[in-house]
Design a protein around this motif. Structure first.
Motif, PDB file in Angstrom:
ATOM      1  N   GLN A   1      40.117 121.564  20.198  1.00  0.00           N
ATOM      2  CA  GLN A   1      41.526 121.506  19.786  1.00  0.00           C
ATOM      3  C   GLN A   1      42.451 121.705  20.997  1.00  0.00           C
ATOM      4  OE1 GLN A   1      42.583 124.448  16.843  1.00  0.00           O
ATOM      5  NE2 GLN A   1      44.186 123.142  15.969  1.00  0.00           N
ATOM      6  N   PHE A   2      42.120 122.674  21.853  1.00  0.00           N
ATOM      7  CA  PHE A   2      42.903 122.896  23.078  1.00  0.00           C
ATOM      8  C   PHE A   2      42.918 121.638  23.949  1.00  0.00           C
ATOM      9  CE2 PHE A   2      42.949 127.523  22.429  1.00  0.00           C
ATOM     10  CZ  PHE A   2      44.148 127.866  23.011  1.00  0.00           C
ATOM     11  N   HIS A   3      41.744 121.040  24.149  1.00  0.00           N
ATOM     12  CA  HIS A   3      41.646 119.880  25.040  1.00  0.00           C
ATOM     13  C   HIS A   3      42.347 118.660  24.441  1.00  0.00           C
ATOM     14  CE1 HIS A   3      39.070 121.464  28.244  1.00  0.00           C
ATOM     15  NE2 HIS A   3      38.449 122.172  27.294  1.00  0.00           N
ATOM     16  N   ARG A   4      42.268 118.487  23.128  1.00  0.00           N
ATOM     17  CA  ARG A   4      42.936 117.356  22.489  1.00  0.00           C
ATOM     18  C   ARG A   4      44.463 117.448  22.640  1.00  0.00           C
ATOM     19  NH1 ARG A   4      45.254 116.995  17.709  1.00  0.00           N
ATOM     20  NH2 ARG A   4      44.342 118.963  17.001  1.00  0.00           N
ATOM     21  N   LEU A   5      45.002 118.635  22.382  1.00  0.00           N
ATOM     22  CA  LEU A   5      46.448 118.809  22.503  1.00  0.00           C
ATOM     23  C   LEU A   5      46.899 118.759  23.968  1.00  0.00           C
ATOM     24  CD1 LEU A   5      47.016 121.584  19.803  1.00  0.00           C
ATOM     25  CD2 LEU A   5      47.730 119.188  19.700  1.00  0.00           C
ATOM     26  N   ALA A   6      46.044 119.218  24.878  1.00  0.00           N
ATOM     27  CA  ALA A   6      46.387 119.147  26.302  1.00  0.00           C
ATOM     28  C   ALA A   6      46.497 117.688  26.744  1.00  0.00           C
ATOM     29  CB  ALA A   6      45.333 119.876  27.132  1.00  0.00           C
ATOM     30  N   ARG A   7      45.566 116.834  26.243  1.00  0.00           N
ATOM     31  CA  ARG A   7      45.635 115.402  26.585  1.00  0.00           C
ATOM     32  C   ARG A   7      46.878 114.767  25.967  1.00  0.00           C
ATOM     33  NH1 ARG A   7      40.085 115.818  25.493  1.00  0.00           N
ATOM     34  NH2 ARG A   7      40.403 114.970  23.379  1.00  0.00           N
ATOM     35  N   LYS A   8      47.198 115.168  24.752  1.00  0.00           N
ATOM     36  CA  LYS A   8      48.346 114.591  24.052  1.00  0.00           C
ATOM     37  C   LYS A   8      49.655 114.889  24.783  1.00  0.00           C
ATOM     38  CE  LYS A   8      50.774 114.664  19.616  1.00  0.00           C
ATOM     39  NZ  LYS A   8      50.789 115.178  18.219  1.00  0.00           N
ATOM     40  N   HIS A   9      49.793 116.101  25.246  1.00  0.00           N
ATOM     41  CA  HIS A   9      51.056 116.506  25.882  1.00  0.00           C
ATOM     42  C   HIS A   9      50.976 116.501  27.407  1.00  0.00           C
ATOM     43  CE1 HIS A   9      52.712 117.523  21.997  1.00  0.00           C
ATOM     44  NE2 HIS A   9      51.663 118.272  21.719  1.00  0.00           N
ATOM     45  N   ARG A  10      49.845 115.953  27.916  1.00  0.00           N
ATOM     46  CA  ARG A  10      49.687 115.782  29.370  1.00  0.00           C
ATOM     47  C   ARG A  10      49.857 117.097  30.123  1.00  0.00           C
ATOM     48  NH1 ARG A  10      52.861 110.016  30.442  1.00  0.00           N
ATOM     49  NH2 ARG A  10      51.644 108.792  28.929  1.00  0.00           N
ATOM     50  N   LEU A  11      49.083 118.074  29.666  1.00  0.00           N
ATOM     51  CA  LEU A  11      49.084 119.391  30.276  1.00  0.00           C
ATOM     52  C   LEU A  11      47.653 119.857  30.482  1.00  0.00           C
ATOM     53  CD1 LEU A  11      51.781 121.024  27.970  1.00  0.00           C
ATOM     54  CD2 LEU A  11      52.130 120.428  30.365  1.00  0.00           C
ATOM     55  N   GLN A  12      47.492 120.953  31.219  1.00  0.00           N
ATOM     56  CA  GLN A  12      46.212 121.627  31.288  1.00  0.00           C
ATOM     57  C   GLN A  12      46.069 122.538  30.062  1.00  0.00           C
ATOM     58  OE1 GLN A  12      43.767 121.083  33.547  1.00  0.00           O
ATOM     59  NE2 GLN A  12      45.128 119.471  34.383  1.00  0.00           N
ATOM     60  N   PRO A  13      44.841 122.736  29.542  1.00  0.00           N
ATOM     61  CA  PRO A  13      44.690 123.548  28.321  1.00  0.00           C
ATOM     62  C   PRO A  13      45.340 124.932  28.428  1.00  0.00           C
ATOM     63  CG  PRO A  13      42.641 122.417  28.815  1.00  0.00           C
ATOM     64  CD  PRO A  13      43.561 122.158  29.974  1.00  0.00           C
ATOM     65  N   HIS A  14      45.204 125.568  29.605  1.00  0.00           N
ATOM     66  CA  HIS A  14      45.743 126.927  29.736  1.00  0.00           C
ATOM     67  C   HIS A  14      47.274 126.943  29.839  1.00  0.00           C
ATOM     68  CE1 HIS A  14      45.383 125.533  33.933  1.00  0.00           C
ATOM     69  NE2 HIS A  14      46.427 126.320  34.163  1.00  0.00           N
ATOM     70  N   GLU A  15      47.912 125.766  29.987  1.00  0.00           N
ATOM     71  CA  GLU A  15      49.372 125.702  30.096  1.00  0.00           C
ATOM     72  C   GLU A  15      50.067 125.532  28.750  1.00  0.00           C
ATOM     73  OE1 GLU A  15      49.586 123.516  34.513  1.00  0.00           O
ATOM     74  OE2 GLU A  15      49.838 122.348  32.672  1.00  0.00           O
ATOM     75  N   LEU A  16      49.301 125.282  27.684  1.00  0.00           N
ATOM     76  CA  LEU A  16      49.897 124.936  26.397  1.00  0.00           C
ATOM     77  C   LEU A  16      50.796 126.036  25.839  1.00  0.00           C
ATOM     78  CD1 LEU A  16      46.894 123.108  24.706  1.00  0.00           C
ATOM     79  CD2 LEU A  16      49.079 122.097  25.336  1.00  0.00           C
ATOM     80  N   LEU A  17      50.310 127.277  25.859  1.00  0.00           N
ATOM     81  CA  LEU A  17      51.091 128.350  25.247  1.00  0.00           C
ATOM     82  C   LEU A  17      52.366 128.649  26.043  1.00  0.00           C
ATOM     83  CD1 LEU A  17      48.293 130.763  23.981  1.00  0.00           C
ATOM     84  CD2 LEU A  17      49.431 128.882  22.818  1.00  0.00           C
ATOM     85  N   ASN A  18      52.322 128.501  27.374  1.00  0.00           N
ATOM     86  CA  ASN A  18      53.550 128.653  28.173  1.00  0.00           C
ATOM     87  C   ASN A  18      54.553 127.557  27.820  1.00  0.00           C
ATOM     88  OD1 ASN A  18      52.646 130.898  29.548  1.00  0.00           O
ATOM     89  ND2 ASN A  18      51.778 129.717  31.234  1.00  0.00           N
ATOM     90  N   GLU A  19      54.044 126.340  27.629  1.00  0.00           N
ATOM     91  CA  GLU A  19      54.924 125.226  27.287  1.00  0.00           C
ATOM     92  C   GLU A  19      55.535 125.419  25.897  1.00  0.00           C
ATOM     93  OE1 GLU A  19      56.750 121.899  28.876  1.00  0.00           O
ATOM     94  OE2 GLU A  19      55.275 123.271  29.781  1.00  0.00           O
ATOM     95  N   TYR A  20      54.786 126.064  25.016  1.00  0.00           N
ATOM     96  CA  TYR A  20      55.306 126.355  23.669  1.00  0.00           C
ATOM     97  C   TYR A  20      56.591 127.183  23.773  1.00  0.00           C
ATOM     98  CZ  TYR A  20      55.516 128.119  18.871  1.00  0.00           C
ATOM     99  OH  TYR A  20      55.932 128.438  17.595  1.00  0.00           O
ATOM    100  N   GLN A  21      56.593 128.206  24.654  1.00  0.00           N
ATOM    101  CA  GLN A  21      57.775 129.045  24.803  1.00  0.00           C
ATOM    102  C   GLN A  21      58.947 128.255  25.384  1.00  0.00           C
ATOM    103  OE1 GLN A  21      57.968 132.312  23.700  1.00  0.00           O
ATOM    104  NE2 GLN A  21      60.142 131.853  24.033  1.00  0.00           N
ATOM    105  N   ILE A  22      58.653 127.342  26.303  1.00  0.00           N
ATOM    106  CA  ILE A  22      59.710 126.501  26.884  1.00  0.00           C
ATOM    107  C   ILE A  22      60.327 125.619  25.805  1.00  0.00           C
ATOM    108  CG2 ILE A  22      60.154 124.603  28.493  1.00  0.00           C
ATOM    109  CD1 ILE A  22      57.988 125.822  30.312  1.00  0.00           C
ATOM    110  N   TRP A  23      59.461 124.999  24.987  1.00  0.00           N
ATOM    111  CA  TRP A  23      59.972 124.141  23.911  1.00  0.00           C
ATOM    112  C   TRP A  23      60.796 124.957  22.911  1.00  0.00           C
ATOM    113  CZ3 TRP A  23      54.535 121.569  23.070  1.00  0.00           C
ATOM    114  CH2 TRP A  23      54.294 120.665  24.127  1.00  0.00           C
ATOM    115  N   GLN A  24      60.338 126.173  22.647  1.00  0.00           N
ATOM    116  CA  GLN A  24      61.056 127.033  21.708  1.00  0.00           C
ATOM    117  C   GLN A  24      62.463 127.333  22.235  1.00  0.00           C
ATOM    118  OE1 GLN A  24      59.691 128.229  18.692  1.00  0.00           O
ATOM    119  NE2 GLN A  24      61.785 128.864  18.278  1.00  0.00           N
ATOM    120  N   ASN A  25      62.573 127.610  23.540  1.00  0.00           N
ATOM    121  CA  ASN A  25      63.882 127.881  24.142  1.00  0.00           C
ATOM    122  C   ASN A  25      64.785 126.650  24.081  1.00  0.00           C
ATOM    123  OD1 ASN A  25      63.059 130.470  24.769  1.00  0.00           O
ATOM    124  ND2 ASN A  25      62.446 129.957  26.857  1.00  0.00           N
ATOM    125  N   GLN A  26      64.195 125.488  24.356  1.00  0.00           N
ATOM    126  CA  GLN A  26      64.983 124.259  24.292  1.00  0.00           C
ATOM    127  C   GLN A  26      65.510 124.010  22.880  1.00  0.00           C
ATOM    128  OE1 GLN A  26      62.363 121.221  25.810  1.00  0.00           O
ATOM    129  NE2 GLN A  26      62.728 121.770  27.961  1.00  0.00           N
TER     130      GLN A  26
END
Length: 555
Positions: free
Chosen positions: A305-330
């Motif tokens: 699941q981590f790897h699938r979403l990382a490919r979808k959003h063009r991120l590294q798996p460990h970066e997903l949760l940090n990006e979630y906070q950025i999207w939340q702020n936006q």
């Protein structure tokens, strides 16, 4: 006022010290003698840009020290207090050093200061006017600026500018909100979908899952290695702990016979303790391990699941949760984006406030323009312009600007019966020089600065006109200290202190400034009036110029 100035290795000055008086001080000298030396040094001391050419040839640095007297409640006194540079002596000492390398340093009352601070203080102490000031008259904004300054409307004009800037800022925000409104809904939907994708991962930690999965994947080989380590350390017939215990006992027997053996014994004890701890930890780890195929499958699904979403959003798996906070702020920022209707109301109120201030200022300007133009006319007439007439012309602008609702032109005529026209169109060079001089003197009467510097502003005038200019400056010097470079004997004759700049043919060449006594003044005035040939006629003329000064003073 400026009381003392010292120049060391500055331009043509080797070592020069001058005591300056209150009142009207003039500097004269032959062409090329270095008349601007003192004013250049003063400018440098007040924060103007320095130049390596100002360092005397062959020297590594130049230095200028200027002393001013001031009152504690004066603008400069308040500035010094605000910047913790105030001295109880009410004497201000400014020092500037220019190095041949191009660097410079400055001090105020012995404390290092920045050039910007020095420039700010300099504007409070000294105002400088040059022979090129007449060019300002040709700039379209100048009549409005001069009218505001002379009439005391500068603060009102500044408030208007701030109001205009506020209105424009809100207007820009409103336009931005309108533009953002079109893409806002789509962006919110996109962010909400991205956040929804990542919500199942919020309670998970990618690094922890990855580590646990790796451990279960290598469970069999890990347990084999752990058992082998435990057997070698403690469970085998010949194990490391047993051998080490025997060694420790032998070391204990011998450790009292040598300090070195005592150190060896202590090291062995530490090793024994560490090995026992490691053995205990290893035994507990082996006892706790249990291979769980279901847990391994669960971890595998989470990693996928981590790897699938990382490919979808063009991120590294460990970066997903940090990006979630950025999207939340936006998303929060988009929700908080100001309502265009609310901003439109604010912009309308800011515009109405600006227009009200602009109308008040425009009315104040029009009311003061007529008497101010009359004063300017009366001041200019004695300067060989007997039929001079000035008017301020107000033209309403199609759109308000930061300066108000009207364009202001200064109209002028030098001839009776001829309508006044824009100054830049009808005034000759000589007329511009005289008008600029009068406008500067009128402004000088309204300044807080106690030192005014005029650099050859009497260029283009002579004879009786120059005498009247000298009287203007002499009258002004009753209220402020004036330094003036002049070529006109009629102007110099009106001064209270006469400084002569002389070039000396040393090696390298140098200039000096001397304070003239009365007899020396007569001789210098004669030179200025008569050129190379100084005879009884030119000397008599110089004496008459001085007598006119005394007569004017008495009257």
């Amino acid at each position: 006022m400026l009381t003392h100035i010292t120049l060391m290795n500055f331009a043509l000055a080797d070592h020069l010290e001058l005591e300056l008086n209150q009142g009207f001080n003039v500097l004269t000298g032959e062409t090329g003698a270095g008349k601007s030396l003192l004013l250049d040094a003063l400018s440098i001391c007040l924060g103007e840009r320095s130049d390596t050419a100002q360092v005397r040839y062959g020297q590594d640095k130049a230095e200028v020290i200027a002393s001013f007297s001031y009152q504690a409640d004066s603008p400069e006194g308040l500035w010094l207090k605000e910047n913790e540079l105030f001295e109880d002596t009410e004497e201000l000492i400014i020092r500037r050093v220019i190095f041949a390398t191009g660097r410079s340093k400055a001090w105020i009352n012995g404390r290092p200061t920045s050039i910007s601070e020095l420039r700010t203080l300099g504007r409070l102490l000294v105002l400088m006017y040059s022979q090129h000031s007449q060019q300002q008259l040709l700039n379209p904004p100048y009549p409005k600026q001069w009218l505001d300054r002379y009439s005391g409307l500068q603060s009102q004009a500044q408030i208007l500018k701030q109001s205009y800037q506020t209105w424009q800022k809100i207007e820009r925000q409103y336009q931005h909100a309108l533009e953002a409104q079109h893409s806002r809904a789509a962006k919110i939907e996109q962010l909400q979908q991205q956040l929804e994708d990542l919500e199942p991962l919020l309670a998970l930690n990618y690094q922890d899952i990855e580590q646990e999965y790796d451990r279960l994947s290598h469970h069999e080989s890990m347990m084999q290695d752990c058992s082998s380590m435990l057997y070698a350390m403690d469970d085998g017939e010949q194990n490391i702990l047993g051998e080490l215990n025997s060694i420790v006992r032998r070391a204990e027997t011998q450790q009292g016979r040598s300090k070195h053996l005592e150190q060896v014994y202590n090291s062995l004890l530490n090793a024994q303790s560490e090995l026992q701890d490691a053995t205990s930890e290893l035994r507990q780890f082996i006892d706790r391990q249990n291979f769980d195929p279901e847990r391994m499958e669960e971890l595998n699904q989470q990693l996928e699941q981590f790897h699938r979403l990382a490919r979808k959003h063009r991120l590294q798996p460990h970066e997903l949760l940090n990006e979630y906070q950025i999207w939340q702020n936006q998303l929060e920022q988009l929700h908080e984006l100001e309502n265009p209707e609310h901003l439109a109301e604010q912009a309308e109120q800011a515009h109405a406030h600006f227009i009200a201030l602009a109308r008040q200022l425009d009315q104040a300007r029009q009311e003061i323009a007529i008497p101010t133009a009359q004063q300017l006319t009366e001041q200019v007439k004695p300067l060989a312009l007997p039929e001079a007439h000035f008017e301020f012309k107000f033209e309403s602008l199609d759109s308000p600007t930061i300066d108000g609702l009207s364009n202001i032109q200064l109209l002028f005529t030098a001839n009776k019966g001829i309508p006044a026209q824009p100054l830049a169109r009808v005034a000759s060079g000589g007329e511009l020089s005289r008008i600029a001089l009068v406008m500067q003197v009128m402004n000088a009467t309204r300044t807080d600065a106690e030192v005014l510097v005029f650099d050859e502003i009497d260029v283009g005038i002579s004879g009786g006109t120059a005498e009247i200019v000298g009287r203007l400056l002499a009258n002004l010097a009753q209220h402020v200290q004036i330094l003036c470079i002049t070529h006109q004997a009629q102007v110099a004759a009106q001064s209270d202190q006469h400084l002569l700049v002389k070039k000396q043919q040393t090696d390298p060449a140098s200039s000096t400034i001397i304070i003239l006594d009365e007899q020396q003044r007569i001789y210098e005035l004669a030179r200025m009036s008569g050129g190379v040939e100084i005879n009884e006629t030119t000397l008599q003329h110089a004496k008459q110029l001085r007598e006119l000064k005394f007569q004017h003073t008495k009257s």
